[in-house]
Design a protein around this motif. Structure first.
Motif, PDB file in Angstrom:
ATOM      1  N   ASP A 299     -37.951  -1.612   7.059  1.00 20.33           N
ATOM      2  CA  ASP A 299     -36.764  -1.145   8.002  1.00 20.33           C
ATOM      3  C   ASP A 299     -37.038  -0.724   9.345  1.00 20.33           C
ATOM      4  O   ASP A 299     -36.506  -0.728  10.380  1.00 20.33           O
ATOM      5  N   ALA A 300     -38.081   0.281   9.460  1.00 20.98           N
ATOM      6  CA  ALA A 300     -38.655   1.117  10.293  1.00 20.98           C
ATOM      7  C   ALA A 300     -40.079   1.410  10.123  1.00 20.98           C
ATOM      8  O   ALA A 300     -40.588   1.355   9.255  1.00 20.98           O
TER       9      ALA A 300
ATOM     10  N   ARG B 235     -38.693  -3.589  15.458  1.00 22.60           N
ATOM     11  CA  ARG B 235     -37.972  -2.631  14.611  1.00 22.60           C
ATOM     12  C   ARG B 235     -38.083  -1.277  15.016  1.00 22.60           C
ATOM     13  O   ARG B 235     -38.810  -1.134  15.843  1.00 22.60           O
TER      14      ARG B 235
ATOM     15  N   ALA C 252     -31.941   1.132  12.036  1.00 19.29           N
ATOM     16  CA  ALA C 252     -32.130   0.238  11.222  1.00 19.29           C
ATOM     17  C   ALA C 252     -30.965  -0.219  10.222  1.00 19.29           C
ATOM     18  O   ALA C 252     -30.850  -1.468  10.027  1.00 19.29           O
TER      19      ALA C 252
ATOM     20  N   ALA D 281     -28.999  -2.500  13.080  1.00 20.82           N
ATOM     21  CA  ALA D 281     -29.628  -3.773  13.433  1.00 20.82           C
ATOM     22  C   ALA D 281     -29.013  -4.581  14.658  1.00 20.82           C
ATOM     23  O   ALA D 281     -28.716  -5.663  14.417  1.00 20.82           O
TER      24      ALA D 281
END
Length: 450
Positions: free
Chosen positions: A344-345, A369, A413, A416
């Motif tokens: 996610d990151a 990201r 995240a 988004a």
């Protein structure tokens, strides 16, 4: 009817080339591939595979698949393996019968030139290059350092063969990057060697502007021949389609992380002693107390150091197996895109100071990201990241500040935002290997044509 034009022929001196996994090998592969793709006849001079596999014990055989088939690789043995060989039976007769004398001769030759154990690679390299040149002449020599024995070889070949040579400083020779102090005493012969090779070089290339400025100030007579070719990322490595003409379709933005599941942070790259591990993990532990990072995990992918004996010391500096931190080992080339897709990151750990640009930061940006930086402020990598809209941190190593940056990245995240993702990938598109190397190749072609 005119005869077809001969392809320009280049000898690329790259000590660290696949199968080694040493720092900088991706830049070497990208340079050789770019020249070949643009019509050059490319010959790479590098040591034998066995040297990386057995002596250095720093090898990744899968790296060889990244080299284009039309790149010729010449494996040139070192004149001596004395600094690395652990089995006396594999040393030559002189080394076995008179080890002290052999060691003194080796050390003396090293100190007289570049003060590197790789200095004894130069004589066999010069002999091999001369034979290849007699068969079919080279138009250009490009050498990448470190080691900087490669620069001495390029200088010698340029003089002997009467062809231009170019130096690619993917590292600094006489500047210690992490302390920002000279790497050698003022009276050391290496300073004369650097002056000598720069005086004759057609061009000297650096990976970032701070390094170029430092060398321009020290060697003003060569300042107008110093350029910057930054590192970059390979679209094919991340499964991103690249179009050399016309618009390039962007990958689909990553989906927002579901609010009910823990976030997945990731680090991809070699873990080294220079990284601020203690400060970052202090900030990580604090951040996991925040609701946004409840249960969050951090997966570390890559080698622990460049050599096997580094692994235990580095592992002891990290809370592996606790606080959601897990070491996952190296990532195979074929799995890089899938590995990034699972995060996610991303966490960007970097050591050093203003002269340091990590090659991995370009891949990080290409994912679109959130990226959390843990390094001293003002390093060269920050110049690359400064326009990236999903960049958090980078203002120091205070654990509380790092914790805050991790929380901000977690929120990004979760959200988004498609607009931010598109802007992030647009920023990264400026740093593909093609974008970085195309102007360099054009200058080399004009040089040869002239």
């Amino acid at each position: 009817m005119p005869s077809p034009r001969r392809r320009p022929r280049v000898l690329y001196v790259a000590f660290y080339f696949p199968p080694t996994r040493a720092s900088g090998v991706h830049r070497a592969v990208a340079t050789a591939n770019c020249l070949a793709a643009r019509g050059w006849d490319v010959t790479v001079a590098t040591p034998p595979r066995e040297f990386f596999e057995r002596q250095l014990r720093s090898s990744d055989p899968s790296m060889e698949s990244a080299v284009r088939e039309d790149v010729t690789v010449e494996r040139v043995p070192l004149a001596s393996h004395l600094p690395w060989e652990r089995d006396v039976r594999r040393l030559g007769r002189v080394h076995r019968l008179a080890p002290v004398l052999a060691g003194d001769v080796h050390d003396g030759l090293r100190r007289l030139t570049v003060d590197e154990p790789y200095a004894l690679w130069v004589p066999p390299l010069l002999a091999r290059a001369a034979r290849l040149h007699l068969r079919r002449r080279f138009d250009l020599v490009i050498a990448t350092g470190n080691p900087f024995a490669s620069f001495v070889a390029a200088w010698a070949l340029g003089r002997a063969l009467r062809i231009p040579y170019v130096l690619d400083y993917r590292d600094a020779w006489t500047l210690e990057l992490f302390s920002e102090r000279p790497a050698f005493p003022a009276d050391h012969p290496v300073w004369q060697w650097e002056r000598r090779v720069l005086a004759g070089a057609a061009e000297a290339v650096f990976v970032n502007e701070p390094l170029r400025r430092w060398h321009q100030a020290r060697y003003p007579f060569a300042a107008d021949r110093m350029t910057v070719v930054p590192n970059g990322w390979e679209p094919e490595l991340l499964a991103v389609e690249q179009h050399l003409s016309g618009p390039r379709p962007e990958p689909e933005p990553s989906a927002a992380a579901a609010a009910e599941r823990p976030l997945r942070f990731g680090y991809v790259g070699t873990l080294t002693d220079q990284l601020p591990l203690e400060q970052f993990f202090d900030g990580w532990r604090r951040a996991r107390e925040h609701p946004e990072l409840a249960g969050a995990r951090l997966d570390l992918h890559g080698h622990l150091g460049f050599f096997p004996h580094h692994a235990e010391r580095l592992a002891a500096r990290m809370p592996l197996g606790s606080h959601g931190v897990e070491y996952r080992g190296p990532v195979a080339k074929a799995d890089v895109a899938a590995t990034y897709a699972g995060f996610d990151a991303l966490v960007f750990l970097a050591g050093g100071a203003r002269y340091v640009t990590s090659g991995k930061i370009f891949e990080y940006m290409a994912t679109g990201r959130p990226v959390v930086s843990a390094h001293r402020p003002g390093i060269a990598a920050a110049e690359v990241l400064s326009g990236y809209p999903l960049w958090y941190g980078g203002d120091g190593l205070d654990p509380a500040a790092l914790s805050g940056a991790l929380v901000k990245a977690a929120r990004a995240a979760r959200a988004a935002d498609p607009g931010l993702g598109e802007a992030a990938r647009a920023h990264a598109a400026r740093y593909t290997r093609e974008a970085a190397l195309a102007p360099f190749e054009q200058r080399m072609r004009r040089m040869v044509d002239a």
